[in-house]
Design an enzyme around this catalytic site. Structure first.
Site, mmCIF file in Angstrom:
data_model
loop_
_atom_site.group_PDB
_atom_site.id
_atom_site.type_symbol
_atom_site.label_atom_id
_atom_site.label_comp_id
_atom_site.label_asym_id
_atom_site.label_seq_id
_atom_site.Cartn_x
_atom_site.Cartn_y
_atom_site.Cartn_z
ATOM 1 N N SER A 1 24.100 60.899 57.096
ATOM 2 C CA SER A 1 23.635 61.093 56.133
ATOM 3 C C SER A 1 25.237 61.443 55.372
ATOM 4 O O SER A 1 26.275 61.551 55.968
ATOM 5 C CB SER A 1 23.572 62.348 55.728
ATOM 6 O OG SER A 1 23.058 63.605 54.389
ATOM 7 N N TYR B 1 22.074 69.963 60.358
ATOM 8 C CA TYR B 1 21.824 68.652 59.632
ATOM 9 C C TYR B 1 23.024 68.377 59.550
ATOM 10 O O TYR B 1 23.178 67.130 60.078
ATOM 11 C CB TYR B 1 21.699 69.401 58.190
ATOM 12 C CG TYR B 1 20.590 67.841 57.864
ATOM 13 C CD1 TYR B 1 19.534 66.869 58.078
ATOM 14 C CD2 TYR B 1 21.494 67.434 56.617
ATOM 15 C CE1 TYR B 1 19.385 66.026 57.958
ATOM 16 C CE2 TYR B 1 21.495 65.897 56.153
ATOM 17 C CZ TYR B 1 20.460 65.359 56.256
ATOM 18 O OH TYR B 1 19.668 63.733 56.345
HETATM 19 N N1 LIG Z 1 16.272 62.075 51.207
HETATM 20 C C1 LIG Z 1 17.503 62.611 51.214
HETATM 21 O O1 LIG Z 1 18.558 62.886 50.133
HETATM 22 C C2 LIG Z 1 18.403 62.135 52.456
HETATM 23 C C3 LIG Z 1 19.522 61.513 52.427
HETATM 24 C C4 LIG Z 1 20.757 61.047 53.023
HETATM 25 C C5 LIG Z 1 20.194 60.881 54.391
HETATM 26 N N2 LIG Z 1 18.660 61.349 54.515
HETATM 27 C C6 LIG Z 1 17.975 60.749 55.560
HETATM 28 O O2 LIG Z 1 17.509 59.638 55.801
HETATM 29 C C7 LIG Z 1 15.936 59.697 57.654
HETATM 30 C C8 LIG Z 1 14.882 59.740 56.589
HETATM 31 O O3 LIG Z 1 14.362 61.016 55.622
HETATM 32 P P1 LIG Z 1 13.750 61.112 54.669
HETATM 33 O O4 LIG Z 1 13.688 61.776 53.110
HETATM 34 O O5 LIG Z 1 12.546 59.590 54.063
HETATM 35 O O6 LIG Z 1 12.951 61.605 55.013
HETATM 36 P P2 LIG Z 1 11.169 62.010 55.396
HETATM 37 O O7 LIG Z 1 11.015 63.439 55.401
HETATM 38 O O8 LIG Z 1 10.315 61.770 53.219
HETATM 39 O O9 LIG Z 1 10.371 61.014 55.736
HETATM 40 C C9 LIG Z 1 10.532 61.075 57.399
HETATM 41 C C10 LIG Z 1 9.459 60.336 58.147
HETATM 42 O O10 LIG Z 1 9.945 60.558 59.289
HETATM 43 C C11 LIG Z 1 8.136 60.916 59.232
HETATM 44 N N3 LIG Z 1 8.677 61.595 61.178
HETATM 45 C C12 LIG Z 1 8.360 63.004 61.354
HETATM 46 N N4 LIG Z 1 8.290 63.334 62.657
HETATM 47 C C13 LIG Z 1 7.860 61.921 62.815
HETATM 48 C C14 LIG Z 1 7.341 61.750 64.689
HETATM 49 N N5 LIG Z 1 8.029 62.404 65.650
HETATM 50 N N6 LIG Z 1 7.501 60.259 64.904
HETATM 51 C C15 LIG Z 1 7.504 59.708 64.127
HETATM 52 N N7 LIG Z 1 7.476 60.376 62.829
HETATM 53 C C16 LIG Z 1 7.820 60.554 62.102
HETATM 54 C C17 LIG Z 1 7.206 61.480 58.179
HETATM 55 O O11 LIG Z 1 6.090 61.273 58.595
HETATM 56 C C18 LIG Z 1 7.934 60.688 57.106
HETATM 57 O O12 LIG Z 1 7.283 59.760 57.227
HETATM 58 C C19 LIG Z 1 16.523 60.967 57.736
HETATM 59 O O13 LIG Z 1 17.172 60.413 58.637
HETATM 60 C C20 LIG Z 1 17.439 62.238 57.339
HETATM 61 O O14 LIG Z 1 18.161 62.833 57.248
HETATM 62 C C21 LIG Z 1 17.677 61.078 53.900
#
Ligand SMILES: NC(=O)c1ccc[n+]([C@@H]2O[C@H](COP(=O)([O-])OP(=O)(O)OC[C@H]3O[C@@H](n4cnc5c(N)ncnc54)[C@H](O)[C@@H]3O)[C@@H](O)[C@H]2O)c1
Length: 249
Positions: free
Chosen positions: A138, A161
């Protein structure tokens, strides 16, 4: 046909990758805890090449069983995109009230799980003599938060984070260097914030630090993933690709 595992494939970002990659000549394996969402997602895509595995990245046995099932039926895993993001209930606790017990849980969920997941998939890649691993970091992993964006909202960007996401970049570079002679590539993307019902005030503040877009849509990351999966990126290894509309400049 190549086989691609997407952990967290039901999430905001993971589901966008699943939808976009399902249009290519690939088998997509969603590895996620959320069975209900996976079923809905697969139904909405209507592709015969998207499969779901009930998977918990925090449990070693679950990782082993999932990989074993995929290999038994589909023979190889060509790439893994790690989007799963297990969160504890305390996520967002202010800095002054953080407790060790909770922090240990967050570090275990995210960093220990990523290291163990890597250990297990790299074992498979090494046997196959090829593999492509992509992590999600991120902008919070490359730079401190822009605290001024959160003024007037109840949002925050937690210190843990930032630490977790910097850790993902370190893991990327460490493992890429360790395995660069083994035809295994390991890269990372660092997206900016993704639009997800944030308050208008925050979106407006955030836009001050970016180009024309501001917060991104999940789809804005799809082309980077396609590129990293393709042979066009075959000499890109150990890199962190920042996609943030200029936020970090
Ligand atoms: N959303 C943002 O703004 C953003 C920005 C930059 C980076 N990211 C990074 O991108 C990645 C995904 O983020 P996101 O926003 O899609 O998250 P999200 O919360 O929407 O999705 C996460 C997914 O992981 C699954 N999950 C949770 N615990 C789990 C486990 N123990 N085993 C398997 N699956 C599991 C959930 O069911 C969900 O489908 C993360 O690493 C996050 O840090 C997100």
């Amino acid at each position: 046909m190549k086989n691609v595992v997407i952990t967290g494939g039901c999430g905001l970002i993971g589901s966008s990758f699943v939808k976009s990659l399902s249009k290519k000549n690939l088998n997509i394996f969603i590895a996620d805890l959320n069975q209900k969402k996976a079923k809905e997602l697969i139904k909405s895509i209507g592709s015969k090449n998207v499969f779901y595995f009930n998977f918990d990245v925090t449990k070693d046995k679950s990782i082993d069983q999932t990989f074993k099932k995929i290999i038994a039926k589909y023979k190889s895993i060509d790439a893994l995109i790690h989007c799963a993001y297990p969160k504890s209930k305390q996520l967002g606790t202010p800095f002054g009230r953080l407790e060790r017990k909770y922090l240990n849980l967050e570090f275990d969920y995210h960093l220990s799980s990523t290291i163990i997941l890597s250990q297990k998939i790299i074992k498979i890649f090494s046997k196959q003599k090829k593999g492509n691993l992509i992590f999600l970091s991120s902008i919070q992993g490359i730079s401190p938060p822009k605290f001024e964006h959160y003024f007037g909202t109840n949002m925050t960007s937690p210190i843990e984070y930032s630490a977790l996401k910097s850790g993902i970049i370190s893991i990327t570079k460490y493992l890429a260097k360790l395995h660069k002679k083994n035809n295994i590539r390991i890269n990372c993307i660092s997206p900016g914030g993704i639009i997800d019902n944030q308050p208008k005030k925050f979106l407006k503040n955030y836009l001050k630090s970016t180009g024309s877009k501001g917060m991104l849509d999940p789809e804005d990351l799809n082309s980077a993933i396609s590129f990293l999966l393709s042979s066009s990126s075959r000499y890109i290894n150990g890199q962190n690709i920042v996609i943030d509309d200029g936020w970090s400049l």
